[in-house]
Design an enzyme around this catalytic site. Structure first.
Site, short mmCIF file in Angstrom:
data_model
loop_
_atom_site.label_atom_id
_atom_site.label_comp_id
_atom_site.label_asym_id
_atom_site.label_seq_id
_atom_site.Cartn_x
_atom_site.Cartn_y
_atom_site.Cartn_z
N LEU A 109 0.84 -1.20 0.00
CA LEU A 109 0.00 0.00 0.00
C LEU A 109 0.88 1.26 0.00
O LEU A 109 0.73 2.14 -0.84
CB LEU A 109 -0.91 -0.01 1.24
CG LEU A 109 -1.68 1.29 1.54
CD1 LEU A 109 -2.73 1.57 0.47
CD2 LEU A 109 -2.37 1.21 2.91
N PRO B 176 6.08 6.45 -1.48
CA PRO B 176 6.88 7.54 -0.93
C PRO B 176 5.99 8.68 -0.42
O PRO B 176 6.28 9.30 0.60
CB PRO B 176 7.73 7.99 -2.12
CG PRO B 176 7.87 6.78 -2.97
CD PRO B 176 6.59 6.00 -2.79
N ASN B 177 4.87 8.95 -1.10
CA ASN B 177 4.01 10.06 -0.69
C ASN B 177 2.63 9.60 -0.21
O ASN B 177 1.70 10.39 -0.15
CB ASN B 177 3.85 11.05 -1.84
CG ASN B 177 5.18 11.68 -2.20
OD1 ASN B 177 5.91 12.14 -1.33
ND2 ASN B 177 5.52 11.64 -3.48
N GLY C 27 21.11 -1.63 33.10
CA GLY C 27 22.17 -0.63 33.22
C GLY C 27 23.08 -0.62 32.00
O GLY C 27 22.61 -0.84 30.88
N GLU D 46 2.01 0.21 10.01
CA GLU D 46 0.58 -0.09 9.92
C GLU D 46 -0.26 1.00 10.58
O GLU D 46 -1.21 0.71 11.31
CB GLU D 46 0.27 -1.45 10.55
CG GLU D 46 1.16 -2.50 9.98
CD GLU D 46 0.41 -3.70 9.48
OE1 GLU D 46 1.09 -4.58 8.99
OE2 GLU D 46 -0.83 -3.74 9.56
N THR E 191 0.71 5.02 12.08
CA THR E 191 1.45 5.56 13.23
C THR E 191 0.49 5.70 14.42
O THR E 191 -0.73 5.62 14.26
CB THR E 191 1.99 6.96 12.90
OG1 THR E 191 0.88 7.80 12.55
CG2 THR E 191 2.97 6.93 11.74
N SER E 192 1.06 5.95 15.58
CA SER E 192 0.22 6.16 16.77
C SER E 192 -0.76 7.30 16.55
O SER E 192 -1.90 7.25 17.01
CB SER E 192 1.11 6.49 17.99
OG SER E 192 1.87 5.36 18.32
#
Lengths: 260, 383
Positions: B124, B127-128, B338, B362, B364-365
């Site tokens: 799906l 680039p744009n 650590g 899939e 973004t948030s």
């Protein structure tokens, strides 16, 4: 061909700990698995079935929960499963166990080949397989690495101390599978789902018509007196320093001890 | 209400868990270092019939539900996140064919996908056109019995290694999302080639490649669903994919937590194991609690889908909550380790890099929040 595979449910030794007070195995809460060498036996049977057709029957003697091990064997692809479960069989040593299993195999009847693991992970005797062959009066080949079946005969390549041996036998016969014989398959989910629907036959001592005095404690001339972890007499030696130098020292020590 | 697995589910998951622990987990670090697509693991998943879980029996699958698919995905992700990602992306080709394919398409494509003989992928993103899915520029024009595709896709998981692609193209770019149309495209199709394989922060072994269409000729029979209905195909596929991403994040977070709680009692500072310090205990408690919350939110979204209830909002909720939870849990797992946690000697270093992906892929948030809010406002208006 009809192949009978004998398996044993054992505690997962990777999870077994030893009680430092009593020096005995802590079995509580330890998951049970199919004896790993018996998985090689199952794999060998399934491969022979793929090549020659026929049926694989898996059989075990144990408490009712040994059914889990049979279920797992069915999930791997075995066709039928039989559980021999009877209080009269409890405490059987290798002689009694091999007698009971041989009687059950007699009852199954039309077998061409019996496959066992080379030994059990917990008992480590390696006697039950050969014992069954003796009771049934069929030829046997232990520590099998490779088998070829043709007509009513088979050739077995055996792994012995430092050498291989190839023997020819006529069928029916018994072999015990070495760890290096194959890599046991994982049960696929299709197998797991199908195994759930399969019936597991349960036989009592009376069902297979064994003599009570040859079963259980009564039929067992040997007893395990004590199980204990080996004393560690050596603590190992740590070589430290620059890698090249350490490697040189290590090699010298291996030489000295005639390892290389 | 019942929160327990059935006996069959429990047996299935036990079988998968065993293989995950024995075969996948021990080589996950090495896989990341080597950076080669995990064909051996895929073969193993195929042997276990895992790719067939959601596929109907008549097409060679196991006929199980999204719950089973999700829990297995969780186990895979916990053992080897890369392998979990291959499994998840494979579904993005399986699902739309299952949901929108003709009987012929199902017979032809679901069988090899269910058996794992062929790997699937979903194209799906461009680039744009990422979050803005309606802006897909890949063009499809009907010419005789074929559609001619021109354009390119980027970041496609399993790209180049997969054989069967579900591609979203546009038959009427001037109509935006209402021109979108889905196609099944096979690897080897003339005019279909592969470009750049992205170098990423993590998942070196996972392919995320550019797909290039230059007058690629796709037979009319491979139209998936109807013309101009591709937006729906894409959105439904993404919703299922979001459940996959949410559960992948749960699995990864579980692995990070497991590592942290195993490490804390072994590390001594100020004369006692660091697990004796409340600062560490509180982190562990928060990690376990948030994993559990994300897990059940995700299971409930999968369950809703299996019950044929609305689930898009729940899938988006699970995705955003689980992915942000995963980043936080992996961060804490590194913190508990650590300085060692920052080295490649400990798996938590990899987990931390892997976690960030879930915030982005899939949807973004931010996109998830838009989906959720849109749904909430519509529901509020309706009532």
């Amino acid at each position: 061909m009809h192949i009978v595979v004998c398996i044993k449910q054992v505690p997962d030794t990777a999870e077994v700990r030893i009680d430092p007070e009593t020096n005995t195995l802590i079995r509580e809460g330890v998951p049970s698995i199919i004896n790993p060498f018996d998985e090689n036996a199952i794999e060998a049977a399934l491969q022979l079935q793929e090549e020659h057709g026929g049926k694989v029957t898996v059989i075990t003697m144990g408490p009712p929960q040994a059914e889990e091990a049979l279920r797992q064997a069915l999930a791997m692809g075995c066709d039928e499963a039989i559980l021999i479960s009877d209080r009269a069989c409890a405490g059987s040593d290798t002689l009694a166990t091999s007698y009971i299993l041989s009687q059950a195999i007699e009852k199954i009847g039309d077998y061409d080949l019996i496959i066992c693991g080379k030994q059990a992970f917990d008992g480590d005797t390696g006697q039950v397989g050969p014992g069954i062959a003796e009771h049934l009066g069929v030829p046997q080949a232990t520590y099998a690495l490779d088998v070829e079946v043709e007509g009513g005969k088979m050739q077995v390549k055996r792994l012995l101390a430092g050498r291989f041996e190839t023997v020819a036998m006529r069928l029916p016969a018994l072999i015990t599978a070495d760890k290096h014989m194959n890599v046991p398959r994982h049960a696929g989910l299709r197998g797991v789902m199908q195994a759930r629907k399969k019936e597991i036959t349960t036989w009592s001592a009376a069902d297979i018509g064994v003599e009570p005095e040859q079963c259980g404690l009564a039929g067992s001339p040997t007893t395990v007196v004590e199980i204990f972890p080996p004393q560690r007499s050596h603590t190992g030696e740590r070589l430290e320093g620059e890698a090249r130098e350490v490697a040189r020292q290590l090699f010298a020590k291996l030489r000295e001890n005639k390892v290389v | 209400m019942d929160f327990s697995f059935t006996e069959e589910q429990a047996e299935i998951f036990a079988a998968v868990r065993e293989v995950c622990e024995e075969e996948l987990k021990p080589q996950a670090d090495e896989l990341d270092r080597r950076g080669e697509y995990p064909w051996d693991n895929i073969k193993l998943l195929a042997e276990l019939d895992l790719f067939g879980i959601p596929i109907p029996l008549e097409y060679g699958g196991l006929g199980l539900g999204l719950i089973e698919w999700a829990v297995v995905g969780e186990l895979l992700s916990a053992a080897c996140t890369t392998t979990g990602a291959v499994y998840g992306a494979h579904m993005l080709a399986q699902y739309p064919i299952m949901a929108f394919g003709t009987d012929e398409q199902k017979a032809k494509y679901l069988r090899p996908l269910a058996a794992g003989e062929k790997i699937g992928a979903f194209g799906l993103t461009e680039p744009n056109a990422g979050s803005d899915a309606g802006n897909v520029q890949t063009r499809a024009q009907l010419q005789g019995d074929d559609y001619i595709l021109n354009g390119s896709k980027v970041f496609i998981t399993n790209g180049g290694d997969a054989e069967i692609y579900v591609i979203i193209a546009n038959v009427a770019p001037e109509k935006g999302s209402r021109g979108l149309t889905a196609f099944i495209v096979e690897k080897g199709t003339e005019g279909f080639s592969f470009g750049k394989d992205e170098e990423k922060m993590a998942y070196a072994a996972l392919s995320n490649r550019e797909l290039i269409f230059q007058d690629a000729r796709v037979p009319k029979d491979n139209l998936l669903g109807r013309e101009r209905r591709g937006f729906r195909v894409a959105m439904e596929t993404l919703s299922v994919g979001r459940i996959g991403m949410a559960i992948g994040a749960v699995g990864l977070a579980q692995a990070a937590y497991d590592a942290a709680i195993a490490y804390a009692p072994t590390r001594e500072q100020f004369g006692q194991p660091i697990s004796e310090f409340q600062a560490i205990q509180f982190m562990l408690a928060d990690m376990a609690t948030s994993i559990e919350a994300a897990r059940w939110l995700t299971y409930s979204a999968a369950w809703r889908k299996d019950q044929e209830l609305e689930y898009e909002k729940e899938a988006a909720m699970a995705k955003v909550f689980a992915s942000e939870m995963c980043v936080d849990v992996c961060n804490k797992a590194v913190q508990i380790h650590g300085g060692y946690g920052y080295t490649r000697d400990y798996a938590v270093e990899r987990y931390y890099r892997e976690a960030k992906l879930f915030d982005i892929v899939e949807g973004t948030s931010e996109i998830q929040r838009l989906v959720i809010a849109n749904r909430l406002l519509k529901e509020a208006q309706r009532s």
